[in-house]
Design a protein around this motif. Structure first.
Motif, PDB file in Angstrom:
ATOM      1  N   ALA A 171       0.781  -1.265   0.243  1.00  0.00           N
ATOM      2  CA  ALA A 171       0.013  -0.110  -0.101  1.00  0.00           C
ATOM      3  C   ALA A 171       0.799   1.299  -0.056  1.00  0.00           C
ATOM      4  O   ALA A 171       0.509   2.017  -0.799  1.00  0.00           O
ATOM      5  CB  ALA A 171      -1.027  -0.043   1.291  1.00  0.00           C
ATOM      6  N   ARG A 172       2.002   1.162   0.732  1.00  0.00           N
ATOM      7  CA  ARG A 172       2.807   2.393   0.694  1.00  0.00           C
ATOM      8  C   ARG A 172       3.584   2.804  -0.448  1.00  0.00           C
ATOM      9  O   ARG A 172       3.437   3.833  -1.047  1.00  0.00           O
ATOM     10  CB  ARG A 172       4.095   2.218   2.008  1.00  0.00           C
ATOM     11  N   GLY A 175       0.822   3.980  -2.997  1.00  0.00           N
ATOM     12  CA  GLY A 175       0.347   5.365  -2.593  1.00  0.00           C
ATOM     13  C   GLY A 175       1.291   6.210  -3.405  1.00  0.00           C
ATOM     14  O   GLY A 175       0.876   7.337  -3.755  1.00  0.00           O
ATOM     15  N   GLY A 194      -5.011  -1.754  -5.727  1.00  0.00           N
ATOM     16  CA  GLY A 194      -4.409  -1.991  -4.561  1.00  0.00           C
ATOM     17  C   GLY A 194      -4.023  -0.498  -3.850  1.00  0.00           C
ATOM     18  O   GLY A 194      -3.220  -0.559  -2.721  1.00  0.00           O
ATOM     19  N   LYS A 195      -4.740   0.486  -4.103  1.00  0.00           N
ATOM     20  CA  LYS A 195      -4.834   1.661  -3.645  1.00  0.00           C
ATOM     21  C   LYS A 195      -5.322   1.826  -2.334  1.00  0.00           C
ATOM     22  O   LYS A 195      -6.089   0.675  -1.688  1.00  0.00           O
ATOM     23  CB  LYS A 195      -5.519   2.680  -4.543  1.00  0.00           C
ATOM     24  N   GLY A 196      -4.965   2.671  -1.340  1.00  0.00           N
ATOM     25  CA  GLY A 196      -5.581   2.984   0.035  1.00  0.00           C
ATOM     26  C   GLY A 196      -7.112   3.308  -0.205  1.00  0.00           C
ATOM     27  O   GLY A 196      -7.584   3.611  -1.145  1.00  0.00           O
ATOM     28  N   GLY A 201      -9.380   2.748  -3.348  1.00  0.00           N
ATOM     29  CA  GLY A 201      -9.044   1.303  -3.391  1.00  0.00           C
ATOM     30  C   GLY A 201     -10.264   0.573  -2.971  1.00  0.00           C
ATOM     31  O   GLY A 201     -11.217   0.998  -2.642  1.00  0.00           O
ATOM     32  N   THR A 206      -6.573  -6.573  -0.101  1.00  0.00           N
ATOM     33  CA  THR A 206      -5.449  -7.134   0.712  1.00  0.00           C
ATOM     34  C   THR A 206      -5.521  -8.772   0.690  1.00  0.00           C
ATOM     35  O   THR A 206      -4.562  -9.540   0.857  1.00  0.00           O
ATOM     36  CB  THR A 206      -5.161  -6.420   1.950  1.00  0.00           C
ATOM     37  N   ASN A 240       1.301 -11.111   2.222  1.00  0.00           N
ATOM     38  CA  ASN A 240      -0.087 -10.881   2.224  1.00  0.00           C
ATOM     39  C   ASN A 240      -0.751 -12.263   2.067  1.00  0.00           C
ATOM     40  O   ASN A 240      -1.608 -12.672   2.415  1.00  0.00           O
ATOM     41  CB  ASN A 240      -0.495  -9.917   0.863  1.00  0.00           C
TER      42      ASN A 240
END
Length: 444
Positions: A171-172, A175, A194-196, A201, A206, A240
């Motif tokens: 996620a980091r 972003g 896979g965006k926040g 997202g 996840t 994950n």
């Protein structure tokens, strides 16, 4: 020499020093023999196999960035857009020192058929870099991601190519990549998945690959009047896919007794403590030694060894070619019933053949781990409609997709006299849809 053999030799000759790509192509082509031989003259005239094993384009670029000491670093960036016959290119970005062009091509080739199996309108691609996010500060990772996207943005778009996360890209990283894409394009659009959750997202993304893996194994078990209840499960990996495969397996009534990372593995006869594993891996980003230190029932072992543990169901969820022939022999000797791939091609060809020869149910990655890209495609749908579905809605769609995949690969195997050969079934079902679309669109 048959047409299949000619095309495989062409791939080897034209793509030297890319063993993973050769391995992936050979597995698919060998499975397709009955399909191709039934209409060989037609496929040869159309050069269908040559076209489907050659990427539409291969993009290689330099990624310069500045570390915290002020030193300029340079990495290699890759994006292979393999086939868009049924939809925009779709596939993850892998950040790991082992990444080469051959790695990305093998993953992109697999992605074509995996994405076809989801029944959703997405083509196959893959990308990444030999950059290692481990040990880097947030600022260094941002610097790398911004530099990487400064080149990649020219080649992607919501109806062209939609990258996602993969090993090393969580996620980091997504972003930072998305922020740079917006800056360069001055557009807010669903170009990455896979965006926040605060910026487009999808809930359940996840969990999707790990949950989907368990859903397809559950379909197999139900089809054979069985269930997870009381089963012992071994899992490799601690990312994950592994974490959420462990979580869902235990929800379905199994006991998962192993997990592993790049330095060692855990055997926990009381069952893996998922909350503790998440704390160690997702919060602290630490080694499994910390899990063992906090869990009295856990044994930590250096190196490899997950597949030495007696198990009913084995789920390789770490990386390619991690389950070798000797591991397969140990699993069979210990009475394993099912092996299902959570990672991409984690089982060597020799190990796969041995498992199948010994009548072990083997569910290949392009079918078994398709849940991640399926929910990525669902994220694309939500972005297009400016909607956000609930976790339960996404999870329900994921379950239905994985059930359809199992039924489709099972039916394809039976159609060509390969009942219960899910490798052949997955390759055939994935191929037929893409091949039909390619032929309908002419020589492109």
């Amino acid at each position: 020499m048959t047409y299949v053999d000619e095309v495989y030799q062409r791939v080897v000759d034209q793509n030297p020093a890319q063993p993973e790509f050769h391995q992936a192509v050979k597995e698919v082509l060998d499975s397709l023999r009955p399909v191709i031989e039934a209409n060989e003259a037609h496929y040869r005239k159309e050069a269908l196999l040559e076209r489907i094993t050659t990427p539409d384009r291969q993009i290689l670029f330099r990624v310069p960035w500045v570390d915290d000491q002020g030193q300029v670093q340079v990495n290699n960036g890759f994006r292979v857009q393999f086939n868009n016959a049924i939809g925009p290119y779709k596939g993850g970005l892998r950040l790991h020192p082992s990444v080469t062009l051959g790695t990305i091509k093998f993953l992109g080739f697999e992605q074509v058929f995996k994405n076809s199996l989801t029944t959703l309108p997405i083509g196959g691609g893959k990308g990444g870099s030999d950059f290692d996010p481990k040990g880097k500060s947030d600022r260094e990772i941002m610097a790398f991601c911004q530099s990487f996207m400064t080149e990649l943005y020219k080649h992607i778009g919501p109806n062209v190519d939609v990258p996602a996360g993969d090993i090393g890209t969580g996620a980091r990283e997504i972003g930072y990549l998305y922020g740079q894409y917006k800056r360069l394009r001055t557009a807010y659009e669903g170009v990455l998945t896979g965006k926040g959750l605060t910026f487009g997202g999808s809930l359940a993304r996840t969990e999707a690959t790990g949950y989907g893996l368990l859903y397809i194994v559950n379909e197999y078990l139900k089809d054979h009047n069985d269930s997870f209840t009381g089963k012992t499960v071994t899992v490799s990996g601690a990312g994950n896919v592994a974490i959420y495969a462990i979580e869902k397996a235990q929800e379905l009534g199994a006991k998962v007794v192993t997990t592993s990372d790049s330095t060692g593995w855990i055997y926990d006869p009381e069952g893996i403590d998922v909350a503790l594993l998440k704390e160690v891996k997702e919060v602290k980003r630490a080694r499994l030694t910390e899990y063992a230190a906090a869990r009295p029932s856990a044994e930590y072992h250096e190196g490899r060894g997950v597949w030495s543990v007696k198990t009913d169901i084995a789920l390789p969820c770490a990386t390619q070619n991690e389950l070798h022939l000797e591991d397969a022999q140990t699993l069979v000797a210990n009475g394993v019933q099912v092996v299902a791939e959570g990672a991409n091609m984690p089982t060597t060809r020799e190990a796969t053949d041995f498992l199948q020869e010994n009548k072990i149910a083997f569910l290949p990655g392009k079918a078994a781990n398709a849940g991640g890209v399926a929910v990525s495609a669902l994220e694309m749908s939500q972005n297009s409609e400016r909607l956000s579905w609930t976790f339960e809605e996404v999870d329900s769609k994921l379950q239905a997709i994985m059930a359809d995949i199992y039924q489709n690969i099972s039916a394809a195997a039976k159609k060509y006299g390969k009942d219960e050969d899910y490798v052949a079934g997955a390759n055939i079902a994935g191929f037929e849809k893409v091949a039909n679309a390619m032929e309908a669109q002419g020589i492109v």
